[in-house]
Design an enzyme around this catalytic site. Structure first.
Site, PDB file in Angstrom:
ATOM      1  N   CYS A 100       0.857  -1.182   0.000  1.00 48.09           N
ATOM      2  CA  CYS A 100       0.000   0.000   0.000  1.00 48.09           C
ATOM      3  C   CYS A 100       0.895   1.234   0.000  1.00 48.09           C
ATOM      4  CB  CYS A 100      -0.905  -0.022   1.228  1.00 48.09           C
ATOM      5  SG  CYS A 100      -1.717   1.545   1.581  1.00 48.09           S
ATOM      6  N   CYS A 104      -3.379   7.617  -1.625  1.00 49.28           N
ATOM      7  CA  CYS A 104      -4.691   7.693  -2.278  1.00 49.28           C
ATOM      8  C   CYS A 104      -5.777   8.239  -1.358  1.00 49.28           C
ATOM      9  CB  CYS A 104      -5.121   6.330  -2.784  1.00 49.28           C
ATOM     10  SG  CYS A 104      -3.779   5.278  -3.290  1.00 49.28           S
ATOM     11  N   THR A 191      -4.127   4.997   7.327  1.00 51.25           N
ATOM     12  CA  THR A 191      -3.142   4.620   6.314  1.00 51.25           C
ATOM     13  C   THR A 191      -2.174   5.767   6.031  1.00 51.25           C
ATOM     14  OG1 THR A 191      -4.682   3.074   5.302  1.00 51.25           O
ATOM     15  CG2 THR A 191      -2.913   3.879   3.910  1.00 51.25           C
ATOM     16  N   GLU A 257      -0.345   1.699   9.137  1.00 51.13           N
ATOM     17  CA  GLU A 257      -1.577   2.196   9.744  1.00 51.13           C
ATOM     18  C   GLU A 257      -1.300   2.656  11.172  1.00 51.13           C
ATOM     19  OE1 GLU A 257      -1.997  -0.473   7.584  1.00 51.13           O
ATOM     20  OE2 GLU A 257      -3.226   0.667   6.160  1.00 51.13           O
ATOM     21  N   HIS A 292     -12.753   5.543  -2.943  1.00 47.88           N
ATOM     22  CA  HIS A 292     -11.744   4.618  -2.429  1.00 47.88           C
ATOM     23  C   HIS A 292     -12.038   3.181  -2.868  1.00 47.88           C
ATOM     24  CE1 HIS A 292      -8.031   4.524  -0.377  1.00 47.88           C
ATOM     25  NE2 HIS A 292      -8.394   3.568   0.470  1.00 47.88           N
ATOM     26  N   TYR A 296      -9.329   0.608  -5.160  1.00 52.40           N
ATOM     27  CA  TYR A 296      -8.921  -0.784  -4.959  1.00 52.40           C
ATOM     28  C   TYR A 296      -8.882  -1.580  -6.254  1.00 52.40           C
ATOM     29  CZ  TYR A 296      -8.804  -0.593   0.140  1.00 52.40           C
ATOM     30  OH  TYR A 296      -8.469  -0.321   1.431  1.00 52.40           O
ATOM     31  N   CYS A 299      -4.905  -0.364  -7.058  1.00 48.08           N
ATOM     32  CA  CYS A 299      -3.760  -0.716  -6.201  1.00 48.08           C
ATOM     33  C   CYS A 299      -3.666  -2.209  -5.962  1.00 48.08           C
ATOM     34  CB  CYS A 299      -3.816   0.045  -4.884  1.00 48.08           C
ATOM     35  SG  CYS A 299      -5.007  -0.562  -3.674  1.00 48.08           S
ATOM     36  N   GLU A 447      -6.754  -5.876   4.262  1.00 47.67           N
ATOM     37  CA  GLU A 447      -7.266  -4.584   3.830  1.00 47.67           C
ATOM     38  C   GLU A 447      -8.239  -4.748   2.659  1.00 47.67           C
ATOM     39  OE1 GLU A 447      -4.911  -1.571   1.928  1.00 47.67           O
ATOM     40  OE2 GLU A 447      -5.525  -0.155   3.475  1.00 47.67           O
TER      41      GLU A 447
HETATM   42 FE1  SF4 Z   1      -3.387   1.894   0.049  1.00 42.70          FE
HETATM   43 FE2  SF4 Z   1      -4.767   1.013  -2.043  1.00 42.70          FE
HETATM   44 FE3  SF4 Z   1      -5.939   2.623  -0.238  1.00 42.70          FE
HETATM   45 FE4  SF4 Z   1      -4.055   3.523  -1.941  1.00 42.70          FE
HETATM   46  S1  SF4 Z   1      -6.090   2.733  -2.471  1.00 42.70           S
HETATM   47  S2  SF4 Z   1      -4.202   3.969   0.217  1.00 42.70           S
HETATM   48  S3  SF4 Z   1      -2.682   1.781  -2.052  1.00 42.70           S
HETATM   49  S4  SF4 Z   1      -5.166   0.536   0.085  1.00 42.70           S
HETATM   50 FE    FE Z   2      -7.016   1.386   2.022  1.00 44.11          FE
END
Ligand code: SF4
Ligand code: FE
Length: 483
Positions: A100, A104, A191, A257, A292, A296, A299, A447
């Site tokens: 991660c 983001c 995060t 985190e 968000h 996902y 990422c 996650e």
């Molecule tokens: Fe982390 Fe993915 Fe959330 Fe970006 S979108 S902060 S990489 S979990």
């Molecule tokens: Fe996340």
């Protein structure tokens, strides 16, 4: 100032006066701490790639606020093309860090606050949108990393914020002053918090009339007076304190985190984006969650690419790569991973303009995307473990490998195909362990379940937006039902 280099970013973090606790102690040097540093390196990659002409189109954009070139992580999406590039950028970063990369949450907070504050001001005659634009301009001009802080501890899940026995279970306003507000509470699972310059706090659920003090959104620096951070543990995290790099699996990168506490923190008026307008809390939560959930589809796919690659390499090192069932498992992993990507792209391509002018994803498809993410990475992990073999969890330590007495035996007996060194085989198996069970599993496995909302949160949104009434009508028309 424009775009920061990776080095400038790291130096900028040194200037912060963060209060971070880990293993019962205040961390003296946050930037160079061996457990924190890999997570910092992952965020630094968002700066490094933005300087690389090869990735300029994905990593940077032209700000609609200033007309300047900015990092895409600070950008307001101007069209569906921007939404698609966001997902592709996230896949790229997942591939480069296998973890991660944290930045983001800020980007998703910017885009959801921009549109929500606009609509809020239209309704209430407030000036939150101007406040927010001023803040975002500051972020863009200085290329800052911002933690988007949503999740409250929540206490008794059956009670609303105002009904909790401890009113601090949801972050709230405890004092209203002429020049601002004072807030108290905490945000959990934060995060990238200690790798960020600023925090944007948002509410975590829709609020009722009685929850006015909890309907609050604002920005403060990560080192503001009264803010401190308690570092979250990850499975196998203390391996980062060991010598050598094999047992860390991914020695350079990681996620992070924290539990961040706000103990009577002052927020000046011009940094407040929501303050008591309860009916807009739900809108902000839904928009942030939607963005968000789209994220996902980028990422996790990038990290999945690395895991699929690692499984394929492990099968070669084991001499099993020609077996049809291995090939088929790699195909299945690819199919699952690309399905997630397809969802991320689809909810972006189907995006629409908001009243404020930035672009929002298709919310139903973003929720479908995240619902798939709560499942497919688990299956991809299962297949990776299947292909890797049990050695990924029974292998002796790197110290034993380096020991003159035991090393030669490990080298001899843990060898796979003759052409590959035992050391390389160990490295790949440890990488798979790291991503399925170790520190990176926080970001890739669990996650995937709970980040951006647990599975049930998406099912509620899918139920709300699935338009069942319309589908029933379709069926009745085709069947020529007369009611
Ligand atoms: Fe982390 Fe993915 Fe959330 Fe970006 S979108 S902060 S990489 S979990
Ligand atoms: Fe996340």
């Amino acid at each position: 100032m424009g775009l920061m280099t990776k080095e400038q970013y790291i130096e900028s973090l040194r200037k912060l006066n963060l209060k971070v606790y880990m293993f019962g102690e205040l961390v003296e040097n946050v930037v160079d701490h061996p457990i924190i540093r890999p997570s910092l390196n992952s965020v630094a990659m968002t700066y490094e790639l933005a300087q690389n002409p090869e990735f300029e189109d994905l990593m940077t954009a032209t700000s609609d606020l200033t007309g300047e070139k900015v990092n895409r992580f600070t950008h307001l999406h101007q069209n569906t093309g921007d939404l698609i590039k966001k997902v592709k950028m996230q896949r790229l970063l997942g591939q480069k860090t296998a973890s991660c990369f944290q930045r983001c949450v800020g980007m998703d907070a910017f885009n959801s606050l921009f549109s929500t504050t606009y609509e809020l001001d239209k309704e209430h005659g407030t000036s939150y949108h101007e406040n927010f634009k001023k803040f975002l301009t500051y972020v863009q001009n200085n290329d800052l990393t911002v933690d988007g802080a949503m999740t409250d501890p929540k206490g008794d899940r059956g009670l609303s914020p105002s009904k909790q026995e401890d009113p601090d279970m949801y972050l709230r306003v405890v004092e209203r002053r002429a020049d601002g507000i004072v807030v108290r509470g905490a945000k959990a699972h934060q995060t990238g918090m200690t790798n960020s310059h600023e925090i944007i706090v948002m509410p975590t659920i829709a609020m009722t009339e009685n929850d006015k003090d909890w309907a609050v959104s604002f920005a403060v620096p990560t080192d503001a007076e009264g803010v401190f951070h308690i570092y979250g543990r990850q499975s196998c995290d203390t391996r980062k304190l060991e010598d050598g790099m094999i047992d860390r699996g991914n020695s350079e990168f990681g996620g992070q985190e924290t539990l961040t506490v706000f103990e009577n923190v002052f927020v000046p008026n011009d940094r407040i984006f929501l303050n008591g307008e309860t009916e807009f809390a739900g809108m902000l939560v839904e928009r942030f969650a939607g963005y968000h959930r789209q994220s996902y589809g980028g990422c996790k796919v990038g990290v999945g690419d690395v895991l699929i690659g690692a499984a394929a390499v492990a099968s070669e090192y084991n001499g099993a790569h020609k077996a049809t069932h291995i090939k088929d498992k790699l195909i299945e992993m690819t199919h699952l991973n690309e399905t997630l990507f397809a969802c991320g792209i689809a909810c972006s391509a189907e995006g629409h303009v908001t009243k404020a002018g930035n672009y929002e994803i298709d919310n139903l498809l973003a929720n479908v995307c995240k619902q798939n993410v709560t499942r497919f990475p688990y299956e991809i992990c299962r297949l990776a473990e299947d292909i890797a073999g049990g050695l990924m969890v029974t292998m002796p330590s790197e110290q034993d490998f380096r020991n003159p007495k035991t090393g030669p035996y490990i080298d001899k007996y843990l060898k796979g195909v003759a052409a590959v060194s035992t050391e390389n085989r160990m490295k790949i198996l440890r990488l798979i362990e790291n991503m399925t069970l170790g520190t990176a599993a926080v970001g890739y496995r669990t996650e995937s379940m709970h980040g951006a909302g647990s599975p049930q949160a998406q099912r509620i949104m899918i139920a709300r937006q699935g338009n069942l009434a319309y589908k029933k009508k379709l069926a009745k028309t085709i069947a020529k039902v007369n009611e």
